[in-house]
Enzyme design. Structure first.
Site, PDB file in Angstrom:
ATOM      1  N   VAL A   1       2.143   7.397   1.850  1.00  0.00           N
ATOM      2  CA  VAL A   1       3.353   8.106   1.416  1.00  0.00           C
ATOM      3  C   VAL A   1       3.164   8.776   0.062  1.00  0.00           C
ATOM      4  O   VAL A   1       4.052   9.456  -0.438  1.00  0.00           O
ATOM      5  CB  VAL A   1       4.576   7.155   1.350  1.00  0.00           C
ATOM      6  CG1 VAL A   1       4.902   6.617   2.730  1.00  0.00           C
ATOM      7  CG2 VAL A   1       4.333   6.010   0.373  1.00  0.00           C
ATOM      8  N   SER A   2       2.004   8.599  -0.544  1.00  0.00           N
ATOM      9  CA  SER A   2       1.740   9.146  -1.863  1.00  0.00           C
ATOM     10  C   SER A   2       1.473  10.643  -1.812  1.00  0.00           C
ATOM     11  O   SER A   2       0.895  11.155  -0.847  1.00  0.00           O
ATOM     12  CB  SER A   2       0.530   8.438  -2.482  1.00  0.00           C
ATOM     13  OG  SER A   2       0.138   9.081  -3.674  1.00  0.00           O
TER      14      SER A   2
ATOM     15  N   PRO B   1       0.809  -1.224   0.000  1.00  0.00           N
ATOM     16  CA  PRO B   1       0.000   0.000   0.000  1.00  0.00           C
ATOM     17  C   PRO B   1       0.838   1.268   0.000  1.00  0.00           C
ATOM     18  O   PRO B   1       1.841   1.370   0.713  1.00  0.00           O
ATOM     19  CB  PRO B   1      -0.818  -0.126   1.290  1.00  0.00           C
ATOM     20  CG  PRO B   1      -0.944  -1.595   1.492  1.00  0.00           C
ATOM     21  CD  PRO B   1       0.368  -2.175   1.040  1.00  0.00           C
ATOM     22  N   CYS B   2       0.380   2.241  -0.802  1.00  0.00           N
ATOM     23  CA  CYS B   2       1.149   3.476  -0.975  1.00  0.00           C
ATOM     24  C   CYS B   2       0.443   4.702  -0.431  1.00  0.00           C
ATOM     25  O   CYS B   2       1.022   5.790  -0.396  1.00  0.00           O
ATOM     26  CB  CYS B   2       1.443   3.695  -2.467  1.00  0.00           C
ATOM     27  SG  CYS B   2      -0.048   4.013  -3.461  1.00  0.00           S
ATOM     28  N   GLN B   3      -0.814   4.570   0.008  1.00  0.00           N
ATOM     29  CA  GLN B   3      -1.622   5.749   0.317  1.00  0.00           C
ATOM     30  C   GLN B   3      -0.975   6.681   1.337  1.00  0.00           C
ATOM     31  O   GLN B   3      -1.126   7.909   1.257  1.00  0.00           O
ATOM     32  CB  GLN B   3      -3.005   5.337   0.841  1.00  0.00           C
ATOM     33  CG  GLN B   3      -3.847   4.569  -0.158  1.00  0.00           C
ATOM     34  CD  GLN B   3      -3.733   3.065   0.068  1.00  0.00           C
ATOM     35  OE1 GLN B   3      -2.656   2.569   0.388  1.00  0.00           O
ATOM     36  NE2 GLN B   3      -4.833   2.358  -0.091  1.00  0.00           N
TER      37      GLN B   3
END
Length: 311
Positions: free
Chosen positions: A76-77, A72-74
């Protein structure tokens, strides 16, 4: 034959990449909790879903050679809140458990390039050190989809791991010239009047540069949300716009022959999967560097052994 486990599986980009390269593999299992991703994955690859990665007992999972994950990237996006306390991106630490217990030969992990920013330097270094402590040489680099043949500007960081007892180095693939224009991936679909976009971070009705024209060389990064102004496609005369359909969205992820079975998924559901997934053209080129080189090396060693025995 490569034995594969894929975590945060999405639609299974790694499976498609191995198939495209003609590398024999066995899918040991996958981990996914999104109902539409599971549906798409199973109708393309079959396989046993182990569900929530934080609840997997890795001791009962059969051994595998390669583990992949677009974790999951949410958190650090740039499109998110950039707050690790949300507890999603730190699920990448669950991959460390898999490495420690299963000790596969290789791993390929992916995230947004925001993970490489100074703000998350400590977390990134913690992740890499945890993987190194499990016995791996770790290589990382930010790669952009448009540098590998597909007209989408999509920068992602890739982490490649090779178990230290394996005598193998790794080099990321070289960039290549983009030869496919955005318009070549599009179907003949109607455009409509430009809607009154909401003001905000992702677009403003006064900012037409948010909309990418069909004559542009490439599209900006797809997100999981189709309603943002910068996810619309502008007509050649720049007077009307439309959204991508689901086939076009996956073409922008490298599936130029519409290889992904999207039956039963709406355009919105499929677009969300595409926007949350990896570009198969990039993964294919990484696997070629990582796995094909090992096959060639083994063939060379076997050939040398045969010649030695005949001498």
């Amino acid at each position: 034959m490569i034995k594969l486990f894929t975590a945060f599986a999405g639609y299974g980009t790694d499976n498609f990449a191995l198939k495209q390269l003609g590398i024999p593999y066995e899918l040991i299992g996958f981990s996914e909790i999104d109902e539409y991703a599971i549906k798409c994955f199973k109708q393309n690859h079959q396989g046993n879903n182990y569900g929530d990665i934080s609840k997997i007992d890795w001791d009962i999972v059969p051994d595998f050679d390669l583990i992949t994950a677009g974790f999951p990237c949410q958190d650090v996006s740039n499109a998110g809140k950039q707050n690790l306390n949300k507890g999603r991106t730190i699920l990448g630490m669950e991959l460390t458990k898999a490495l420690k217990i299963k000790q596969p030969k290789y791993f390929l992990f992916e995230n947004v390039k925001g993970l490489m920013s100074d703000k998350f330097k400590d977390f990134k270094e913690q992740l890499i050190k945890s993987w190194e402590d499990c016995g791996y040489k770790v290589y990382s680099e930010v790669l952009n989809t448009k540098d590998f043949g597909i007209p989408q500007s999509r920068s992602r960081v890739f982490f490649v791991g090779i178990r230290k007892d394996i005598n193998q180095n790794f080099k990321f693939p070289e960039k290549e010239e983009l030869k496919i224009y955005l318009k070549e991936l599009l179907e003949d679909l109607p455009f409509r009047d430009i809607p009154p976009f909401q003001s905000g971070k992702y677009g403003n009705k006064d900012r037409m540069d948010c909309l990418k024209c069909v004559d542009d060389l490439y599209f900006h990064t797809m997100t999981i949300n189709r309603t943002h102004a910068n996810q619309y496609l502008l007509s050649a005369d720049k007077k009307k716009c439309r959204l991508f359909n689901k086939k076009e969205a996956f073409r922008l992820q490298g599936f130029l022959k519409d290889e992904v079975n999207l039956d039963g998924l709406s355009d919105n559901q499929a677009y969300r999967l595409a926007g949350n997934g990896q570009s198969v053209n990039v993964v294919t080129k990484i696997f070629f560097q990582l796995l094909k080189s090992e096959e060639v090396k083994q063939e060379a060693m076997q050939s040398q052994a045969r010649h030695s025995s005949q001498a």
